[in-house]
Design an enzyme around this catalytic site. Sequence first.
Site, PDB file in Angstrom:
ATOM      1  N   TYR A  96       0.832  -1.210   0.000  1.00 48.51           N
ATOM      2  CA  TYR A  96       0.000   0.000   0.000  1.00 48.51           C
ATOM      3  C   TYR A  96       0.863   1.255   0.000  1.00 48.51           C
ATOM      4  O   TYR A  96       1.809   1.389   0.783  1.00 48.51           O
ATOM      5  CB  TYR A  96      -0.933   0.037   1.222  1.00 48.51           C
ATOM      6  CG  TYR A  96      -1.742   1.315   1.277  1.00 48.51           C
ATOM      7  CD1 TYR A  96      -2.725   1.575   0.335  1.00 48.51           C
ATOM      8  CD2 TYR A  96      -1.482   2.287   2.243  1.00 48.51           C
ATOM      9  CE1 TYR A  96      -3.440   2.755   0.356  1.00 48.51           C
ATOM     10  CE2 TYR A  96      -2.194   3.482   2.271  1.00 48.51           C
ATOM     11  CZ  TYR A  96      -3.174   3.710   1.324  1.00 48.51           C
ATOM     12  OH  TYR A  96      -3.878   4.887   1.329  1.00 48.51           O
ATOM     13  N   GLY A 131      -6.683   4.952  -0.630  1.00 46.80           N
ATOM     14  CA  GLY A 131      -8.030   5.018  -0.096  1.00 46.80           C
ATOM     15  C   GLY A 131      -8.874   3.861  -0.573  1.00 46.80           C
ATOM     16  O   GLY A 131      -8.473   2.691  -0.511  1.00 46.80           O
TER      17      GLY A 131
END
Length: 512
Positions: A54, A61
């Site tokens: 990530y 998001g």
Amino acid sequence: MHTVVVGTSGVTASDVLAVARGGARVELSEEAVAALAAARGIVDALAAKPDPVYGVSTGFGALATRHISQELRAQLQRNIVRSHAAGLGPRVEREVVRALMFLRLKTVCSGHTGVRPEVARTMADVLNAGITPVVHEYGSLGCSGDLAPLSHCALTLMGEGDAEGPDGTVRPAGELLAEHRIAPVELREKEGLALLNGTDGMLGMLVMALADLDMLYKSADVTAALSLEALLGTDKVLAPELHAIRPHPGQGAAAANMLAVLKGSGLTGHHQDDAPRVQDAYSVRCAPQVAGAGRDTITHARLVADRELASSVDNPVVLPDGRVESNGNFHGAPVAYVLDFLAIAAADLASIAERRTDRLLDKNRSHGLPPFLADDAGVDSGLMIAQYTQAALVSEMKRLAVPASADSIPSSAMQEDHVSMGWSAARKLRTAVDNLTRVLAIELYAATRAVELREGLTPAPASQAVIEAVREAGVQGPGPDRFLAPDLAAADAFVRGGELVAAVERVTGPLA
């Protein structure tokens, strides 16, 4: 020029004030540069692997499920900055933007973000050049950081968007960077996200509010003492032994300040004169309790600010063992709460000051002062409408005391489903602090006039020093009606610039 060196362990409140308000230069320590390089090595190693990480090789998001190929990652980082620079409304003050940028640099230099040293150096170069990105009032929900405000700052680092130059002129950021020989940054994996994901805006505004409120609470002790004196009140309620049996530190400090201001007064203690009183009204007698509670709220808020100043706020973060982990440290709740607490305390301090002012102007409660402190009541209105202005300010402060942090609006397709609204709490606190300054200025204006109208009675030396200093500053004394706004503006500047506290401390020594 003063220089602030940013290391890996955070910064101090005085560092923030020096950069934001004092224009201090910023340098990176050797330790910070080494930590930046080490963390970047970890990010580069992860970026080279096929497994998605990530913020390094994924979207953000609600779009974090998409794995981004290497050839698109630079575009991904540029895009997050461009798309998140979505602020609207009036420009945010220069000092707020400088604090915002400096505090983001503080986290970057912690070695937990994975940003390259050259990006951090560019951030310092922009600050040192006096280039201030255009940041707008609206756009932050105070969760996942102050996203829109920080994005506008990151946009400037890329040479895009608008910024204010050192001469105060807003121009394209690329032109300003070129003039100062600063190369725009080409963002790589994780760097765009790392520049956006922090509580830096709300924290910067908290630090500046704490500095302002420290001075204003001392000012409030002075104006309260002047009002007590003008109302022929008693200073017996300020005795240390009374406050020792309810040992809130702020209360004791406020009472001690008031007692120091009133030392040697010939106006206090007239309760059994022509209009006997058993005790003074709450707004006079309880001034240390109200101001003291606010002071203790400031102490708690400063503890939160100091912890945040020592923090590294980003998501994901690079850990010393080489892991890059997602977390929720970007949530602004700790900062948002104390911002709201301070707005409540400021509103109450303003409210009690307004009540004292109203008492000074009411002939039925002022113990012998002329109606509205007018020269010829009826022909002159005196300070009648000055109190209206003060009441309007207090009323607005009560509305601003409604907590922003109690609200939350879900965003990012319900991925970010609980937000802090800390930026909004900070923005309204700035207005509250401004209004508190004006409220205290009006009490000062009324109280100094009232003391001067007590003919035949000698004020305390500290009170006399205030009267002389405020008159030298252009605030006129008793007399027929005149254009009042310039006097009030001069009184506001006198309080805002710290001259009120300085005038007292020349007589009393440092106030608590």
